[in-house]
Scaffold this motif. Structure first.
Motif, PDB file in Angstrom:
ATOM      1  N   SER A 136      -5.905  -5.924  -8.469  1.00 24.94           N
ATOM      2  CA  SER A 136      -7.309  -5.500  -8.480  1.00 24.94           C
ATOM      3  C   SER A 136      -7.409  -4.029  -8.123  1.00 24.94           C
ATOM      4  CB  SER A 136      -8.135  -6.284  -7.465  1.00 24.94           C
ATOM      5  OG  SER A 136      -7.928  -7.646  -7.636  1.00 24.94           O
ATOM      6  N   PHE A 137      -6.603  -3.605  -7.132  1.00 23.13           N
ATOM      7  CA  PHE A 137      -6.659  -2.214  -6.681  1.00 23.13           C
ATOM      8  C   PHE A 137      -6.299  -1.261  -7.826  1.00 23.13           C
ATOM      9  CE2 PHE A 137      -4.223   1.446  -5.080  1.00 23.13           C
ATOM     10  CZ  PHE A 137      -5.237   2.089  -4.387  1.00 23.13           C
ATOM     11  N   PHE A 138      -5.198  -1.575  -8.508  1.00 21.07           N
ATOM     12  CA  PHE A 138      -4.778  -0.703  -9.600  1.00 21.07           C
ATOM     13  C   PHE A 138      -5.780  -0.744 -10.758  1.00 21.07           C
ATOM     14  CE2 PHE A 138      -0.575  -0.616  -7.559  1.00 21.07           C
ATOM     15  CZ  PHE A 138      -0.350   0.751  -7.642  1.00 21.07           C
ATOM     16  N   ALA A 139      -6.355  -1.921 -10.983  1.00 23.25           N
ATOM     17  CA  ALA A 139      -7.345  -2.044 -12.056  1.00 23.25           C
ATOM     18  C   ALA A 139      -8.533  -1.131 -11.754  1.00 23.25           C
ATOM     19  CB  ALA A 139      -7.801  -3.488 -12.196  1.00 23.25           C
ATOM     20  N   ARG A 140      -9.003  -1.161 -10.482  1.00 21.25           N
ATOM     21  CA  ARG A 140     -10.139  -0.298 -10.106  1.00 21.25           C
ATOM     22  C   ARG A 140      -9.802   1.164 -10.341  1.00 21.25           C
ATOM     23  NH1 ARG A 140     -11.992  -4.081  -6.365  1.00 21.25           N
ATOM     24  NH2 ARG A 140     -13.429  -5.250  -7.685  1.00 21.25           N
ATOM     25  N   CYS A 141      -8.588   1.574  -9.880  1.00 21.80           N
ATOM     26  CA  CYS A 141      -8.175   2.978 -10.033  1.00 21.80           C
ATOM     27  C   CYS A 141      -8.174   3.343 -11.520  1.00 21.80           C
ATOM     28  CB  CYS A 141      -6.767   3.205  -9.491  1.00 21.80           C
ATOM     29  SG  CYS A 141      -6.676   3.051  -7.729  1.00 21.80           S
ATOM     30  N   PHE A 142      -7.657   2.423 -12.335  1.00 18.24           N
ATOM     31  CA  PHE A 142      -7.570   2.700 -13.767  1.00 18.24           C
ATOM     32  C   PHE A 142      -8.955   2.963 -14.361  1.00 18.24           C
ATOM     33  CE2 PHE A 142      -8.027   0.854 -18.037  1.00 18.24           C
ATOM     34  CZ  PHE A 142      -7.309   1.799 -18.741  1.00 18.24           C
ATOM     35  N   TYR A 143      -9.919   2.097 -14.039  1.00 17.85           N
ATOM     36  CA  TYR A 143     -11.259   2.258 -14.616  1.00 17.85           C
ATOM     37  C   TYR A 143     -11.893   3.569 -14.165  1.00 17.85           C
ATOM     38  CZ  TYR A 143     -11.149  -2.441 -16.468  1.00 17.85           C
ATOM     39  OH  TYR A 143     -10.818  -3.554 -17.188  1.00 17.85           O
ATOM     40  N   ARG A 144     -11.677   3.914 -12.867  1.00 19.79           N
ATOM     41  CA  ARG A 144     -12.274   5.149 -12.362  1.00 19.79           C
ATOM     42  C   ARG A 144     -11.689   6.361 -13.103  1.00 19.79           C
ATOM     43  NH1 ARG A 144     -11.902   5.080  -6.269  1.00 19.79           N
ATOM     44  NH2 ARG A 144     -12.711   2.973  -6.472  1.00 19.79           N
ATOM     45  N   LEU A 145     -10.357   6.361 -13.229  1.00 15.79           N
ATOM     46  CA  LEU A 145      -9.673   7.475 -13.902  1.00 15.79           C
ATOM     47  C   LEU A 145     -10.106   7.568 -15.363  1.00 15.79           C
ATOM     48  CD1 LEU A 145      -7.305   9.562 -13.718  1.00 15.79           C
ATOM     49  CD2 LEU A 145      -5.862   7.787 -14.690  1.00 15.79           C
ATOM     50  N   PHE A 212       2.618  -7.460 -14.348  1.00 18.68           N
ATOM     51  CA  PHE A 212       2.111  -6.192 -13.840  1.00 18.68           C
ATOM     52  C   PHE A 212       2.589  -5.037 -14.722  1.00 18.68           C
ATOM     53  CE2 PHE A 212       2.118  -2.523 -11.030  1.00 18.68           C
ATOM     54  CZ  PHE A 212       0.823  -2.584 -10.549  1.00 18.68           C
ATOM     55  N   TRP A 213       3.841  -5.108 -15.109  1.00 20.94           N
ATOM     56  CA  TRP A 213       4.461  -4.067 -15.928  1.00 20.94           C
ATOM     57  C   TRP A 213       3.762  -3.945 -17.278  1.00 20.94           C
ATOM     58  CZ3 TRP A 213       6.977   0.137 -15.634  1.00 20.94           C
ATOM     59  CH2 TRP A 213       7.759   0.613 -16.673  1.00 20.94           C
ATOM     60  N   LYS A 214       3.470  -5.104 -17.903  1.00 18.78           N
ATOM     61  CA  LYS A 214       2.799  -5.114 -19.208  1.00 18.78           C
ATOM     62  C   LYS A 214       1.397  -4.493 -19.088  1.00 18.78           C
ATOM     63  CE  LYS A 214       3.239  -8.494 -22.800  1.00 18.78           C
ATOM     64  NZ  LYS A 214       3.068  -9.895 -23.178  1.00 18.78           N
ATOM     65  N   LEU A 215       0.729  -4.823 -17.956  1.00 23.42           N
ATOM     66  CA  LEU A 215      -0.615  -4.282 -17.745  1.00 23.42           C
ATOM     67  C   LEU A 215      -0.560  -2.763 -17.569  1.00 23.42           C
ATOM     68  CD1 LEU A 215      -2.459  -6.760 -15.379  1.00 23.42           C
ATOM     69  CD2 LEU A 215      -3.122  -6.082 -17.669  1.00 23.42           C
ATOM     70  N   LEU A 220      -1.641   2.613 -19.898  1.00 26.39           N
ATOM     71  CA  LEU A 220      -1.194   3.909 -20.435  1.00 26.39           C
ATOM     72  C   LEU A 220      -1.636   4.054 -21.889  1.00 26.39           C
ATOM     73  CD1 LEU A 220       2.398   4.479 -19.051  1.00 26.39           C
ATOM     74  CD2 LEU A 220       0.300   5.653 -18.459  1.00 26.39           C
ATOM     75  N   GLU A 221      -1.535   2.934 -22.618  1.00 26.16           N
ATOM     76  CA  GLU A 221      -1.980   2.908 -24.018  1.00 26.16           C
ATOM     77  C   GLU A 221      -3.441   3.347 -24.092  1.00 26.16           C
ATOM     78  OE1 GLU A 221      -1.239   0.729 -27.952  1.00 26.16           O
ATOM     79  OE2 GLU A 221       0.102   1.301 -26.394  1.00 26.16           O
ATOM     80  N   GLY A 222      -4.247   2.811 -23.158  1.00 29.23           N
ATOM     81  CA  GLY A 222      -5.674   3.137 -23.115  1.00 29.23           C
ATOM     82  C   GLY A 222      -5.883   4.618 -22.860  1.00 29.23           C
ATOM     83  N   ILE A 223      -5.160   5.144 -21.899  1.00 28.55           N
ATOM     84  CA  ILE A 223      -5.359   6.554 -21.543  1.00 28.55           C
ATOM     85  C   ILE A 223      -4.938   7.456 -22.707  1.00 28.55           C
ATOM     86  CG2 ILE A 223      -4.556   8.403 -20.028  1.00 28.55           C
ATOM     87  CD1 ILE A 223      -4.419   6.318 -17.787  1.00 28.55           C
ATOM     88  N   ILE A 224      -3.778   7.157 -23.292  1.00 19.73           N
ATOM     89  CA  ILE A 224      -3.295   8.003 -24.389  1.00 19.73           C
ATOM     90  C   ILE A 224      -4.185   7.879 -25.622  1.00 19.73           C
ATOM     91  CG2 ILE A 224      -1.353   8.380 -25.971  1.00 19.73           C
ATOM     92  CD1 ILE A 224       0.466   7.577 -23.657  1.00 19.73           C
ATOM     93  N   GLY A 225      -4.680   6.651 -25.841  1.00 20.85           N
ATOM     94  CA  GLY A 225      -5.510   6.419 -27.027  1.00 20.85           C
ATOM     95  C   GLY A 225      -6.876   7.076 -26.943  1.00 20.85           C
ATOM     96  N   PHE A 226      -7.401   7.234 -25.739  1.00 21.30           N
ATOM     97  CA  PHE A 226      -8.790   7.685 -25.634  1.00 21.30           C
ATOM     98  C   PHE A 226      -8.990   8.938 -24.801  1.00 21.30           C
ATOM     99  CE2 PHE A 226      -9.295   3.564 -27.402  1.00 21.30           C
ATOM    100  CZ  PHE A 226     -10.355   3.744 -28.266  1.00 21.30           C
TER     101      PHE A 226
END
Ligand code: UDP
Ligand code: MG
Length: 320
Positions: A136-145, A212-215, A220-226
Protein backbone atom coordinates in the motif's frame (compact mmCIF):
# COMPACT_ATOMS: atom_id res chain seq x y z
CA UNK A 1 -37.08 0.30 -29.79
CA UNK A 2 -33.67 -1.34 -30.01
CA UNK A 3 -32.47 -2.65 -26.68
CA UNK A 4 -29.10 -1.32 -25.63
CA UNK A 5 -26.30 -3.79 -25.17
CA UNK A 6 -23.72 -4.05 -22.40
CA UNK A 7 -20.49 -6.02 -23.03
CA UNK A 8 -18.47 -7.24 -20.06
CA UNK A 9 -14.79 -7.81 -20.78
CA UNK A 10 -13.16 -10.25 -18.37
CA UNK A 11 -9.44 -11.11 -18.62
CA UNK A 12 -8.71 -14.56 -17.19
CA UNK A 13 -5.35 -16.07 -16.42
CA UNK A 14 -5.47 -19.35 -14.50
CA UNK A 15 -8.87 -18.56 -13.00
CA UNK A 16 -10.57 -21.98 -13.13
CA UNK A 17 -11.30 -21.89 -9.39
CA UNK A 18 -13.18 -18.63 -9.47
CA UNK A 19 -14.95 -18.74 -12.86
CA UNK A 20 -18.00 -20.75 -11.71
CA UNK A 21 -18.64 -18.12 -8.98
CA UNK A 22 -18.16 -15.37 -11.51
CA UNK A 23 -20.67 -16.90 -13.91
CA UNK A 24 -23.20 -17.25 -11.11
CA UNK A 25 -22.83 -13.56 -10.25
CA UNK A 26 -23.07 -12.63 -13.93
CA UNK A 27 -26.41 -14.44 -14.21
CA UNK A 28 -27.69 -12.64 -11.12
CA UNK A 29 -26.69 -9.24 -12.40
CA UNK A 30 -28.15 -10.00 -15.84
CA UNK A 31 -31.52 -10.55 -14.17
CA UNK A 32 -31.27 -7.19 -12.42
CA UNK A 33 -30.42 -5.47 -15.69
CA UNK A 34 -33.26 -7.05 -17.61
CA UNK A 35 -33.74 -3.86 -19.68
CA UNK A 36 -30.42 -4.40 -21.41
CA UNK A 37 -28.89 -7.15 -23.56
CA UNK A 38 -25.85 -8.47 -21.77
CA UNK A 39 -22.85 -10.34 -23.10
CA UNK A 40 -19.67 -11.40 -21.37
CA UNK A 41 -16.38 -11.76 -23.25
CA UNK A 42 -13.88 -13.96 -21.43
CA UNK A 43 -10.34 -13.39 -22.64
CA UNK A 44 -8.26 -16.44 -21.82
CA UNK A 45 -4.75 -15.06 -21.49
CA UNK A 46 -2.83 -18.29 -22.11
CA UNK A 47 -4.00 -20.03 -18.92
CA UNK A 48 -2.31 -23.29 -18.01
CA UNK A 49 -5.23 -24.67 -16.02
CA UNK A 50 -8.81 -25.57 -17.03
CA UNK A 51 -9.92 -21.97 -17.64
CA UNK A 52 -10.52 -22.42 -21.38
CA UNK A 53 -12.42 -25.67 -20.88
CA UNK A 54 -14.72 -24.02 -18.34
CA UNK A 55 -15.32 -21.01 -20.53
CA UNK A 56 -16.11 -23.24 -23.52
CA UNK A 57 -18.61 -25.03 -21.29
CA UNK A 58 -20.36 -21.74 -20.43
CA UNK A 59 -20.44 -20.75 -24.09
CA UNK A 60 -22.08 -24.02 -25.06
CA UNK A 61 -24.93 -23.49 -22.58
CA UNK A 62 -25.32 -19.76 -22.83
CA UNK A 63 -25.17 -17.72 -26.01
CA UNK A 64 -24.40 -14.54 -24.06
CA UNK A 65 -20.96 -16.00 -23.33
CA UNK A 66 -18.22 -15.18 -25.82
CA UNK A 67 -14.56 -15.98 -25.53
CA UNK A 68 -11.19 -15.24 -27.08
CA UNK A 69 -8.26 -17.48 -26.28
CA UNK A 70 -4.66 -16.31 -26.75
CA UNK A 71 -1.83 -18.45 -28.09
CA UNK A 72 0.19 -17.71 -24.92
CA UNK A 73 0.18 -15.37 -21.92
CA UNK A 74 0.27 -11.81 -23.28
CA UNK A 75 -0.60 -10.02 -20.03
CA UNK A 76 -3.71 -8.37 -18.69
CA UNK A 77 -3.28 -5.22 -20.78
CA UNK A 78 -3.32 -7.23 -24.01
CA UNK A 79 -6.38 -9.10 -22.76
CA UNK A 80 -8.22 -5.84 -22.11
CA UNK A 81 -7.35 -4.59 -25.60
CA UNK A 82 -8.55 -7.80 -27.25
CA UNK A 83 -11.78 -7.70 -25.26
CA UNK A 84 -12.48 -4.10 -26.22
CA UNK A 85 -11.71 -4.84 -29.85
CA UNK A 86 -14.33 -7.59 -29.92
CA UNK A 87 -16.99 -5.95 -27.74
CA UNK A 88 -19.77 -4.44 -29.80
CA UNK A 89 -22.00 -3.28 -26.94
CA UNK A 90 -23.23 0.30 -26.55
CA UNK A 91 -21.56 0.15 -23.17
CA UNK A 92 -18.44 -1.80 -22.33
CA UNK A 93 -17.41 -2.86 -18.84
CA UNK A 94 -13.91 -3.95 -17.90
CA UNK A 95 -13.95 -6.30 -14.94
CA UNK A 96 -11.64 -8.81 -13.19
CA UNK A 97 -12.60 -12.47 -13.01
CA UNK A 98 -11.86 -12.85 -9.30
CA UNK A 99 -14.95 -10.92 -8.09
CA UNK A 100 -12.76 -8.22 -6.55
CA UNK A 101 -14.82 -5.86 -8.70
CA UNK A 102 -18.27 -6.10 -7.11
CA UNK A 103 -20.92 -6.75 -9.80
CA UNK A 104 -23.49 -5.09 -7.48
CA UNK A 105 -22.06 -1.73 -8.53
CA UNK A 106 -23.04 -2.27 -12.18
CA UNK A 107 -26.57 -0.81 -11.98
CA UNK A 108 -25.18 2.39 -10.39
CA UNK A 109 -22.45 2.62 -13.00
CA UNK A 110 -24.95 2.17 -15.82
CA UNK A 111 -27.18 4.83 -14.32
CA UNK A 112 -24.29 7.31 -14.19
CA UNK A 113 -23.55 6.83 -17.88
CA UNK A 114 -27.06 6.36 -19.26
CA UNK A 115 -28.93 8.94 -17.20
CA UNK A 116 -26.49 11.33 -15.56
CA UNK A 117 -24.58 12.16 -18.73
CA UNK A 118 -21.16 10.81 -17.80
CA UNK A 119 -19.03 9.08 -20.45
CA UNK A 120 -17.63 6.56 -18.04
CA UNK A 121 -18.15 5.34 -14.50
CA UNK A 122 -15.00 4.16 -12.74
CA UNK A 123 -14.41 2.66 -9.35
CA UNK A 124 -11.82 3.21 -6.68
CA UNK A 125 -11.04 1.40 -3.47
CA UNK A 126 -11.15 3.66 -0.46
CA UNK A 127 -9.40 1.11 1.73
CA UNK A 128 -6.66 -1.33 0.99
CA UNK A 129 -7.77 -3.75 3.69
CA UNK A 130 -6.18 -7.18 3.38
CA UNK A 131 -3.19 -5.92 1.43
CA UNK A 132 0.40 -5.99 2.80
CA UNK A 133 1.16 -2.49 4.26
CA UNK A 134 4.41 -2.19 2.33
CA UNK A 135 2.55 -2.70 -0.95
CA UNK A 136 0.00 0.00 0.00
CA UNK A 137 2.83 2.37 0.90
CA UNK A 138 4.57 1.95 -2.44
CA UNK A 139 1.27 2.18 -4.29
CA UNK A 140 0.54 5.54 -2.59
CA UNK A 141 4.03 6.84 -3.47
CA UNK A 142 3.54 5.73 -7.06
CA UNK A 143 0.23 7.58 -7.48
CA UNK A 144 1.64 10.75 -5.91
CA UNK A 145 4.71 10.69 -8.17
CA UNK A 146 2.72 9.81 -11.26
CA UNK A 147 0.29 12.68 -10.81
CA UNK A 148 3.17 15.12 -10.42
CA UNK A 149 5.08 14.10 -13.52
CA UNK A 150 2.57 12.86 -16.07
CA UNK A 151 -0.14 14.34 -18.26
CA UNK A 152 -2.65 11.61 -17.48
CA UNK A 153 -4.50 12.00 -14.22
CA UNK A 154 -4.54 8.78 -12.21
CA UNK A 155 -6.73 8.45 -9.13
CA UNK A 156 -5.21 6.80 -6.05
CA UNK A 157 -6.77 3.39 -5.52
CA UNK A 158 -8.41 3.38 -8.96
CA UNK A 159 -9.33 -0.08 -10.18
CA UNK A 160 -9.50 -1.04 -13.82
CA UNK A 161 -13.20 -1.84 -13.16
CA UNK A 162 -14.95 0.69 -15.35
CA UNK A 163 -18.03 1.14 -17.50
CA UNK A 164 -17.66 3.19 -20.68
CA UNK A 165 -19.86 4.39 -23.48
CA UNK A 166 -19.03 3.84 -27.15
CA UNK A 167 -17.29 7.20 -27.56
CA UNK A 168 -14.93 6.40 -24.71
CA UNK A 169 -14.14 2.90 -25.99
CA UNK A 170 -13.50 4.17 -29.51
CA UNK A 171 -11.07 6.73 -28.10
CA UNK A 172 -9.22 3.98 -26.25
CA UNK A 173 -9.07 1.82 -29.36
CA UNK A 174 -7.34 4.66 -31.18
CA UNK A 175 -4.41 4.21 -28.82
CA UNK A 176 -2.64 1.34 -30.49
CA UNK A 177 0.57 1.41 -28.49
CA UNK A 178 2.35 -1.83 -27.74
CA UNK A 179 3.36 -0.92 -24.19
CA UNK A 180 -0.06 -0.48 -22.68
CA UNK A 181 -0.82 0.97 -19.27
CA UNK A 182 -4.60 1.09 -18.95
CA UNK A 183 -4.82 3.30 -15.89
CA UNK A 184 -2.89 5.95 -17.80
CA UNK A 185 -4.82 5.41 -21.04
CA UNK A 186 -8.18 5.81 -19.27
CA UNK A 187 -6.97 9.07 -17.72
CA UNK A 188 -5.31 10.32 -20.88
CA UNK A 189 -8.40 10.14 -23.12
CA UNK A 190 -10.24 12.55 -20.83
CA UNK A 191 -14.09 12.69 -20.98
CA UNK A 192 -16.32 12.96 -17.89
CA UNK A 193 -15.86 10.19 -15.39
CA UNK A 194 -17.93 9.52 -12.31
CA UNK A 195 -15.95 7.90 -9.48
CA UNK A 196 -17.75 5.33 -7.40
CA UNK A 197 -16.05 4.29 -4.17
CA UNK A 198 -16.10 0.92 -2.49
CA UNK A 199 -14.36 -1.02 0.27
CA UNK A 200 -11.66 -3.42 -0.84
CA UNK A 201 -12.91 -6.96 -1.42
CA UNK A 202 -10.52 -9.90 -1.27
CA UNK A 203 -10.44 -12.29 -4.19
CA UNK A 204 -13.05 -15.04 -4.04
CA UNK A 205 -10.73 -17.94 -4.87
CA UNK A 206 -7.37 -18.60 -6.49
CA UNK A 207 -4.29 -16.44 -6.09
CA UNK A 208 -3.16 -13.01 -7.21
CA UNK A 209 -0.94 -13.00 -10.29
CA UNK A 210 0.97 -9.92 -9.22
CA UNK A 211 4.15 -10.25 -7.23
CA UNK A 212 5.77 -7.16 -5.77
CA UNK A 213 8.42 -7.28 -8.49
CA UNK A 214 5.81 -7.51 -11.28
CA UNK A 215 3.96 -4.53 -9.79
CA UNK A 216 7.19 -2.53 -9.65
CA UNK A 217 7.90 -3.21 -13.32
CA UNK A 218 4.29 -2.35 -14.17
CA UNK A 219 4.61 1.00 -12.37
CA UNK A 220 7.80 1.75 -14.31
CA UNK A 221 5.84 0.97 -17.48
CA UNK A 222 3.30 3.58 -16.36
CA UNK A 223 5.90 6.23 -15.69
CA UNK A 224 7.76 5.66 -18.95
CA UNK A 225 4.54 5.46 -20.95
CA UNK A 226 3.04 8.68 -19.64
CA UNK A 227 5.88 10.96 -18.66
CA UNK A 228 9.09 12.24 -20.19
CA UNK A 229 10.23 13.91 -16.97
CA UNK A 230 12.83 11.19 -16.16
CA UNK A 231 14.53 12.05 -19.45
CA UNK A 232 15.09 15.56 -18.18
CA UNK A 233 16.81 14.24 -15.05
CA UNK A 234 20.17 14.00 -16.83
CA UNK A 235 20.03 17.71 -17.70
CA UNK A 236 18.99 18.62 -14.15
CA UNK A 237 21.79 16.55 -12.59
CA UNK A 238 24.25 17.99 -15.12
CA UNK A 239 23.22 21.53 -14.24
CA UNK A 240 23.52 20.91 -10.50
CA UNK A 241 26.93 19.32 -10.96
CA UNK A 242 28.18 22.25 -13.06
CA UNK A 243 27.00 24.72 -10.43
CA UNK A 244 28.64 22.69 -7.64
CA UNK A 245 31.88 22.39 -9.61
CA UNK A 246 31.95 26.13 -10.22
CA UNK A 247 31.50 26.92 -6.50
CA UNK A 248 34.13 24.31 -5.64
CA UNK A 249 36.55 25.84 -8.12
CA UNK A 250 36.22 29.28 -6.55
CA UNK A 251 36.64 27.84 -3.03
CA UNK A 252 39.88 26.06 -4.07
CA UNK A 253 41.16 29.14 -5.88
CA UNK A 254 40.58 31.39 -2.87
CA UNK A 255 42.02 28.81 -0.49
CA UNK A 256 45.14 28.36 -2.59
CA UNK A 257 45.68 32.12 -2.88
CA UNK A 258 45.20 32.69 0.86
CA UNK A 259 46.75 29.58 2.41
CA UNK A 260 49.07 28.15 -0.24
CA UNK A 261 48.55 24.66 -1.67
CA UNK A 262 48.49 21.87 0.94
CA UNK A 263 48.24 18.38 -0.65
CA UNK A 264 44.59 17.42 -1.01
CA UNK A 265 43.52 13.91 -0.01
CA UNK A 266 42.52 11.27 -2.55
CA UNK A 267 39.41 9.98 -0.63
CA UNK A 268 37.44 13.08 -1.59
CA UNK A 269 38.53 12.60 -5.20
CA UNK A 270 37.38 8.95 -5.19
CA UNK A 271 33.99 9.97 -3.80
CA UNK A 272 33.52 12.56 -6.51
CA UNK A 273 34.49 10.11 -9.27
CA UNK A 274 32.15 7.47 -7.89
CA UNK A 275 29.29 9.95 -7.54
CA UNK A 276 29.69 11.26 -11.07
CA UNK A 277 30.07 7.75 -12.50
CA UNK A 278 26.93 6.67 -10.65
CA UNK A 279 24.89 9.60 -11.90
CA UNK A 280 26.05 9.01 -15.46
CA UNK A 281 25.14 5.33 -15.39
CA UNK A 282 21.77 6.15 -13.81
CA UNK A 283 20.96 8.62 -16.58
CA UNK A 284 22.13 6.26 -19.31
CA UNK A 285 19.89 3.62 -17.71
CA UNK A 286 16.88 5.93 -17.99
CA UNK A 287 17.73 6.66 -21.64
CA UNK A 288 17.99 2.89 -22.18
CA UNK A 289 14.53 2.29 -20.77
CA UNK A 290 12.94 4.82 -23.10
CA UNK A 291 14.96 3.45 -25.99
CA UNK A 292 13.87 -0.13 -25.31
CA UNK A 293 10.21 0.93 -25.27
CA UNK A 294 10.69 2.88 -28.50
CA UNK A 295 12.38 -0.17 -30.02
CA UNK A 296 9.41 -2.37 -29.21
CA UNK A 297 6.94 0.22 -30.51
CA UNK A 298 8.74 0.54 -33.85
CA UNK A 299 8.52 -3.20 -34.46
CA UNK A 300 4.72 -2.83 -34.61
CA UNK A 301 4.13 -6.35 -33.36
CA UNK A 302 0.52 -7.37 -32.77
CA UNK A 303 -0.62 -6.76 -29.19
CA UNK A 304 -2.00 -10.30 -28.92
CA UNK A 305 -2.43 -13.44 -31.01
CA UNK A 306 -5.76 -15.20 -30.94
CA UNK A 307 -5.78 -18.98 -31.10
CA UNK A 308 -9.47 -19.69 -30.73
CA UNK A 309 -12.70 -17.70 -30.42
CA UNK A 310 -16.45 -18.09 -30.80
CA UNK A 311 -16.90 -14.51 -31.98
CA UNK A 312 -17.71 -14.00 -35.62
CA UNK A 313 -15.79 -10.83 -36.53
CA UNK A 314 -17.41 -10.24 -39.91
CA UNK A 315 -20.89 -10.44 -38.53
CA UNK A 316 -19.97 -7.84 -35.94
CA UNK A 317 -18.36 -5.31 -38.33
CA UNK A 318 -15.86 -4.29 -35.72
CA UNK A 319 -14.74 -0.74 -35.36
CA UNK A 320 -17.99 0.79 -36.63
N1 UDP B 1 -4.76 -11.41 -15.57
C1 UDP B 1 -4.54 -11.66 -16.92
N2 UDP B 1 -3.27 -11.89 -17.38
C2 UDP B 1 -2.18 -11.86 -16.55
C3 UDP B 1 -2.41 -11.58 -15.16
C4 UDP B 1 -3.70 -11.34 -14.72
O1 UDP B 1 -5.49 -11.68 -17.72
O2 UDP B 1 -1.07 -12.08 -17.01
C5 UDP B 1 -6.14 -11.17 -15.08
C6 UDP B 1 -6.58 -12.09 -13.95
O3 UDP B 1 -7.10 -13.29 -14.43
C7 UDP B 1 -7.64 -11.24 -13.25
C8 UDP B 1 -7.13 -9.83 -13.46
O4 UDP B 1 -6.20 -9.88 -14.53
O5 UDP B 1 -8.92 -11.37 -13.86
C9 UDP B 1 -6.51 -9.25 -12.20
O6 UDP B 1 -5.50 -10.12 -11.72
P1 UDP B 1 -5.28 -10.39 -10.18
O7 UDP B 1 -6.58 -10.59 -9.48
O8 UDP B 1 -4.27 -11.47 -10.07
O9 UDP B 1 -4.64 -9.00 -9.73
P2 UDP B 1 -4.94 -8.18 -8.38
O10 UDP B 1 -6.42 -8.10 -8.24
O11 UDP B 1 -4.29 -8.94 -7.29
O12 UDP B 1 -4.33 -6.84 -8.67
MG1 MG C 1 -7.66 -9.54 -8.17
Amino acid sequence: MRREKVSLVVPCYNEDEVLPYFYEEFCKVAEKLADYDLEVIFVNDGSKDRTLEIVRGFAKRDERVKYISFSRNFGKEAAIYAGFEHADGDYVVMMDADLQDPPELLPDMLKAVCEEGYDSAATRRVTRKGEPPIRSFFARCFYRLMNKISTAEIMDGARDYRLMNRKFVNAIMQMKEYNRFSKGIFGWVGFDTKWIEFENVERKAGETKWSFWKLLLYSLEGIIGFSTVPLALASIFGFIMCAAAFVFLIVILVRTLCFGDPVAGWPSMTCIILLLGGIQLFCIGILGMYLSKTYLETKKRPIYICKETNIDNEERQLGE
